[in-house]
Design a protein around this motif. Structure first.
Motif, PDB file in Angstrom:
ATOM      1  N   GLY A 111     -10.848   6.610  -2.325  1.00  0.00           N
ATOM      2  CA  GLY A 111      -9.858   6.367  -1.272  1.00  0.00           C
ATOM      3  C   GLY A 111      -8.864   5.271  -1.619  1.00  0.00           C
ATOM      4  N   ILE A 112      -7.731   5.309  -0.951  1.00  0.00           N
ATOM      5  CA  ILE A 112      -6.634   4.384  -1.236  1.00  0.00           C
ATOM      6  C   ILE A 112      -6.991   2.950  -0.871  1.00  0.00           C
ATOM      7  CG2 ILE A 112      -5.531   4.772   1.033  1.00  0.00           C
ATOM      8  CD1 ILE A 112      -3.767   4.152  -2.362  1.00  0.00           C
ATOM      9  N   ASN A 113      -7.823   2.750   0.156  1.00  0.00           N
ATOM     10  CA  ASN A 113      -8.178   1.380   0.548  1.00  0.00           C
ATOM     11  C   ASN A 113      -9.063   0.707  -0.509  1.00  0.00           C
ATOM     12  OD1 ASN A 113      -6.743   1.314   2.966  1.00  0.00           O
ATOM     13  ND2 ASN A 113      -8.370   2.321   4.078  1.00  0.00           N
ATOM     14  N   TRP A 114     -10.043   1.445  -1.037  1.00  0.00           N
ATOM     15  CA  TRP A 114     -10.891   0.880  -2.099  1.00  0.00           C
ATOM     16  C   TRP A 114     -10.055   0.623  -3.338  1.00  0.00           C
ATOM     17  CZ3 TRP A 114     -15.244  -1.603  -2.752  1.00  0.00           C
ATOM     18  CH2 TRP A 114     -15.783  -1.717  -4.035  1.00  0.00           C
ATOM     19  N   LYS A 115      -9.141   1.519  -3.644  1.00  0.00           N
ATOM     20  CA  LYS A 115      -8.254   1.345  -4.811  1.00  0.00           C
ATOM     21  C   LYS A 115      -7.418   0.080  -4.643  1.00  0.00           C
ATOM     22  CE  LYS A 115      -4.644   3.851  -7.392  1.00  0.00           C
ATOM     23  NZ  LYS A 115      -5.369   4.206  -8.632  1.00  0.00           N
ATOM     24  N   HIS A 116      -6.881  -0.119  -3.428  1.00  0.00           N
ATOM     25  CA  HIS A 116      -6.073  -1.302  -3.165  1.00  0.00           C
ATOM     26  C   HIS A 116      -6.945  -2.561  -3.273  1.00  0.00           C
ATOM     27  CE1 HIS A 116      -2.939  -3.815  -1.453  1.00  0.00           C
ATOM     28  NE2 HIS A 116      -3.835  -4.300  -0.625  1.00  0.00           N
ATOM     29  N   PHE A 117      -8.142  -2.511  -2.733  1.00  0.00           N
ATOM     30  CA  PHE A 117      -9.070  -3.643  -2.811  1.00  0.00           C
ATOM     31  C   PHE A 117      -9.343  -3.992  -4.278  1.00  0.00           C
ATOM     32  CE2 PHE A 117     -13.564  -4.898  -3.365  1.00  0.00           C
ATOM     33  CZ  PHE A 117     -13.551  -6.100  -2.696  1.00  0.00           C
ATOM     34  N   CYS A 118      -9.601  -2.988  -5.103  1.00  0.00           N
ATOM     35  CA  CYS A 118      -9.868  -3.219  -6.519  1.00  0.00           C
ATOM     36  C   CYS A 118      -8.660  -3.868  -7.195  1.00  0.00           C
ATOM     37  CB  CYS A 118     -10.223  -1.907  -7.210  1.00  0.00           C
ATOM     38  SG  CYS A 118     -11.851  -1.250  -6.768  1.00  0.00           S
ATOM     39  N   GLY A 119      -7.460  -3.410  -6.834  1.00  0.00           N
ATOM     40  CA  GLY A 119      -6.261  -4.000  -7.410  1.00  0.00           C
ATOM     41  C   GLY A 119      -6.114  -5.473  -7.059  1.00  0.00           C
ATOM     42  N   GLU A 120      -6.404  -5.796  -5.816  1.00  0.00           N
ATOM     43  CA  GLU A 120      -6.318  -7.195  -5.389  1.00  0.00           C
ATOM     44  C   GLU A 120      -7.356  -8.037  -6.128  1.00  0.00           C
ATOM     45  OE1 GLU A 120      -4.237  -8.731  -3.534  1.00  0.00           O
ATOM     46  OE2 GLU A 120      -3.159  -7.206  -2.411  1.00  0.00           O
ATOM     47  N   LYS A 123       0.827  -1.209   0.000  1.00  0.00           N
ATOM     48  CA  LYS A 123       0.000   0.000   0.000  1.00  0.00           C
ATOM     49  C   LYS A 123       0.861   1.259   0.000  1.00  0.00           C
ATOM     50  CE  LYS A 123      -3.527   0.471   2.601  1.00  0.00           C
ATOM     51  NZ  LYS A 123      -4.357   0.553   3.824  1.00  0.00           N
ATOM     52  N   GLU A 124       1.931   1.237   0.772  1.00  0.00           N
ATOM     53  CA  GLU A 124       2.825   2.400   0.837  1.00  0.00           C
ATOM     54  C   GLU A 124       3.445   2.677  -0.533  1.00  0.00           C
ATOM     55  OE1 GLU A 124       5.625   1.252   3.800  1.00  0.00           O
ATOM     56  OE2 GLU A 124       4.363   1.868   5.495  1.00  0.00           O
ATOM     57  N   ILE A 125       3.886   1.626  -1.193  1.00  0.00           N
ATOM     58  CA  ILE A 125       4.541   1.788  -2.490  1.00  0.00           C
ATOM     59  C   ILE A 125       3.549   2.296  -3.533  1.00  0.00           C
ATOM     60  CG2 ILE A 125       5.698   0.568  -4.376  1.00  0.00           C
ATOM     61  CD1 ILE A 125       6.866  -1.319  -2.220  1.00  0.00           C
ATOM     62  N   ILE A 126       2.376   1.678  -3.576  1.00  0.00           N
ATOM     63  CA  ILE A 126       1.367   2.097  -4.558  1.00  0.00           C
ATOM     64  C   ILE A 126       0.942   3.534  -4.307  1.00  0.00           C
ATOM     65  CG2 ILE A 126      -1.030   1.754  -5.283  1.00  0.00           C
ATOM     66  CD1 ILE A 126       0.898  -0.161  -6.592  1.00  0.00           C
ATOM     67  N   SER A 127       0.852   3.920  -3.030  1.00  0.00           N
ATOM     68  CA  SER A 127       0.479   5.297  -2.694  1.00  0.00           C
ATOM     69  C   SER A 127       1.496   6.288  -3.256  1.00  0.00           C
ATOM     70  CB  SER A 127       0.372   5.458  -1.168  1.00  0.00           C
ATOM     71  OG  SER A 127       0.049   6.793  -0.835  1.00  0.00           O
ATOM     72  N   LYS A 128       2.783   5.969  -3.142  1.00  0.00           N
ATOM     73  CA  LYS A 128       3.818   6.861  -3.676  1.00  0.00           C
ATOM     74  C   LYS A 128       3.786   6.885  -5.199  1.00  0.00           C
ATOM     75  CE  LYS A 128       7.006   6.500   0.255  1.00  0.00           C
ATOM     76  NZ  LYS A 128       6.967   7.924   0.619  1.00  0.00           N
ATOM     77  N   ILE A 129       3.575   5.732  -5.809  1.00  0.00           N
ATOM     78  CA  ILE A 129       3.494   5.683  -7.274  1.00  0.00           C
ATOM     79  C   ILE A 129       2.266   6.436  -7.755  1.00  0.00           C
ATOM     80  CG2 ILE A 129       3.236   4.157  -9.274  1.00  0.00           C
ATOM     81  CD1 ILE A 129       4.899   2.083  -7.780  1.00  0.00           C
ATOM     82  N   ASP A 130       1.180   6.376  -6.996  1.00  0.00           N
ATOM     83  CA  ASP A 130      -0.019   7.143  -7.350  1.00  0.00           C
ATOM     84  C   ASP A 130       0.301   8.628  -7.456  1.00  0.00           C
ATOM     85  OD1 ASP A 130      -1.758   5.061  -7.622  1.00  0.00           O
ATOM     86  OD2 ASP A 130      -2.547   5.185  -5.578  1.00  0.00           O
ATOM     87  N   GLY A 131       1.224   9.091  -6.607  1.00  0.00           N
ATOM     88  CA  GLY A 131       1.616  10.492  -6.664  1.00  0.00           C
ATOM     89  C   GLY A 131       2.240  10.846  -8.003  1.00  0.00           C
ATOM     90  N   LEU A 132       2.984   9.894  -8.573  1.00  0.00           N
ATOM     91  CA  LEU A 132       3.568  10.111  -9.897  1.00  0.00           C
ATOM     92  C   LEU A 132       2.491  10.119 -10.975  1.00  0.00           C
ATOM     93  CD1 LEU A 132       6.681   7.730  -9.787  1.00  0.00           C
ATOM     94  CD2 LEU A 132       6.677  10.219  -9.558  1.00  0.00           C
ATOM     95  N   ARG A 133       1.503   9.239 -10.803  1.00  0.00           N
ATOM     96  CA  ARG A 133       0.461   9.128 -11.828  1.00  0.00           C
ATOM     97  C   ARG A 133      -0.477  10.331 -11.811  1.00  0.00           C
ATOM     98  NH1 ARG A 133       0.302   2.792 -11.188  1.00  0.00           N
ATOM     99  NH2 ARG A 133      -0.511   3.085  -9.101  1.00  0.00           N
ATOM    100  N   GLN A 134      -0.714  10.883 -10.625  1.00  0.00           N
ATOM    101  CA  GLN A 134      -1.729  11.918 -10.478  1.00  0.00           C
ATOM    102  C   GLN A 134      -1.208  13.321 -10.777  1.00  0.00           C
ATOM    103  OE1 GLN A 134      -2.936  11.244  -6.478  1.00  0.00           O
ATOM    104  NE2 GLN A 134      -4.160   9.439  -6.981  1.00  0.00           N
ATOM    105  N   GLY A 135       0.092  13.523 -10.640  1.00  0.00           N
ATOM    106  CA  GLY A 135       0.627  14.865 -10.824  1.00  0.00           C
ATOM    107  C   GLY A 135       1.748  14.894 -11.823  1.00  0.00           C
ATOM    108  N   LYS A 136       2.113  16.081 -12.236  1.00  0.00           N
ATOM    109  CA  LYS A 136       3.215  16.268 -13.161  1.00  0.00           C
ATOM    110  C   LYS A 136       4.491  16.358 -12.342  1.00  0.00           C
ATOM    111  CE  LYS A 136       4.666  19.295 -16.966  1.00  0.00           C
ATOM    112  NZ  LYS A 136       4.369  20.565 -17.662  1.00  0.00           N
ATOM    113  N   LYS A 137       5.422  15.465 -12.572  1.00  0.00           N
ATOM    114  CA  LYS A 137       6.622  15.389 -11.759  1.00  0.00           C
ATOM    115  C   LYS A 137       7.869  15.685 -12.582  1.00  0.00           C
ATOM    116  CE  LYS A 137       4.090  13.818  -8.360  1.00  0.00           C
ATOM    117  NZ  LYS A 137       3.899  14.470  -7.087  1.00  0.00           N
TER     118      LYS A 137
END
Length: 247
Positions: A238-247, A121-135
């Motif tokens: 939310g991140i928990n629903w996103k993680h659930f969907c991924g699983e 979850k921690e890793i996906i949350s950080k990667i989400d930051g890359l996907r959601q914004g211009k870095k």
């Protein structure tokens, strides 16, 4: 030649050629087609990226942000963000920027051996930051003069939205999913649509889908479910629903 220029792994390019994939076929490739060709997971993501760019007419666009990172830049970003061990694994298997921003929870678990739920979850949350914004090349937010007061996406832990998935709910749901592994596709879909319905409007199983549905209808229902529960469509919940969907 297009695949090689886009950085797709040589073994994946060779396999596509062996299977007679040309530019027209590439546009219509589905993940199940790549599975049938036995292209390994990094190659699949790279091929899907090129197919996506071709469908959208973006073949000549320069890669922006994290998508343009090479393997070393990915490892550097992972290390700087407290994920050195996982970064070393990614470097070893050849994860570049294109693959990084397309990583899913199952990739971390199945392909990179990240076993702990909290860590994934921690890793996906950080990667989400890359996907959601211009870095920029260091993974830092670039200033957008058109949006000087742009707010980051809301985090579930700080939200009072009753529709968002609580962490304990997610843990119970994941246990329930694991307990149903090995059962029929129909039984699983009927259960999950009832117990944890998709949050997309009008997201329901096809009419007439049941225990005696044909293999074709079952495949169609599974493809719809992948769309209804796709993590890329879950950010608002939310991140928990996103993680659930991924699983």
């Amino acid at each position: 030649e297009t695949m090689r220029l886009e950085g797709v792994r040589a073994d994946a390019v060779e396999t596509l050629g062996t299977n007679g994939v040309d530019g027209e076929t590439l546009v219509d490739l589905e993940e199940s087609d790549l599975d049938g060709m036995k292209i390994e997971w990094i190659g699949r993501k790279q091929v899907q990226f090129v197919a996506e760019r071709r469908r959208e007419g973006r073949m000549n666009e320069e890669l922006k942000g994290a998508e343009g990172w090479d393997i070393e830049q990915v490892e550097k970003w992972m290390t700087e963000n407290g994920m050195q061990e996982e970064g070393e694994k990614m470097k070893k298997v050849g994860v570049d920027g294109v693959v990084l921003v397309r990583l899913e929870v199952k990739d971390l678990m199945d392909e990179l051996g990240v076993g702990a739920l909290k860590r994934r979850k921690e890793i996906i949350s950080k990667i989400d930051g890359l996907r959601q914004g211009k870095k920029d090349k260091n993974g830092k937010e670039e200033e957008d003069p058109k949006k000087p007061n742009a707010n980051p996406p809301p985090q579930q832990e700080k939200s009072n939205n009753p529709n968002q998935f609580k962490e304990r709910e997610m843990e119970i749901a994941l246990d329930a999913i694991n307990s149903r592994k090995g059962g029929s596709a129909h039984a699983f879909l009927a259960w999950i649509y009832s117990a944890y319905p998709p949050k997309k409007d009008n997201a329901i199983l096809p009419d007439g889908f049941g225990p005696f549905s044909s293999p074709f209808d079952t495949k169609s229902a599974l493809k719809k479910a992948i769309f209804h529960y796709h993590p890329d469509h879950a950010d608002a919940h939310g991140i928990n629903w996103k993680h659930f969907c991924g699983e």
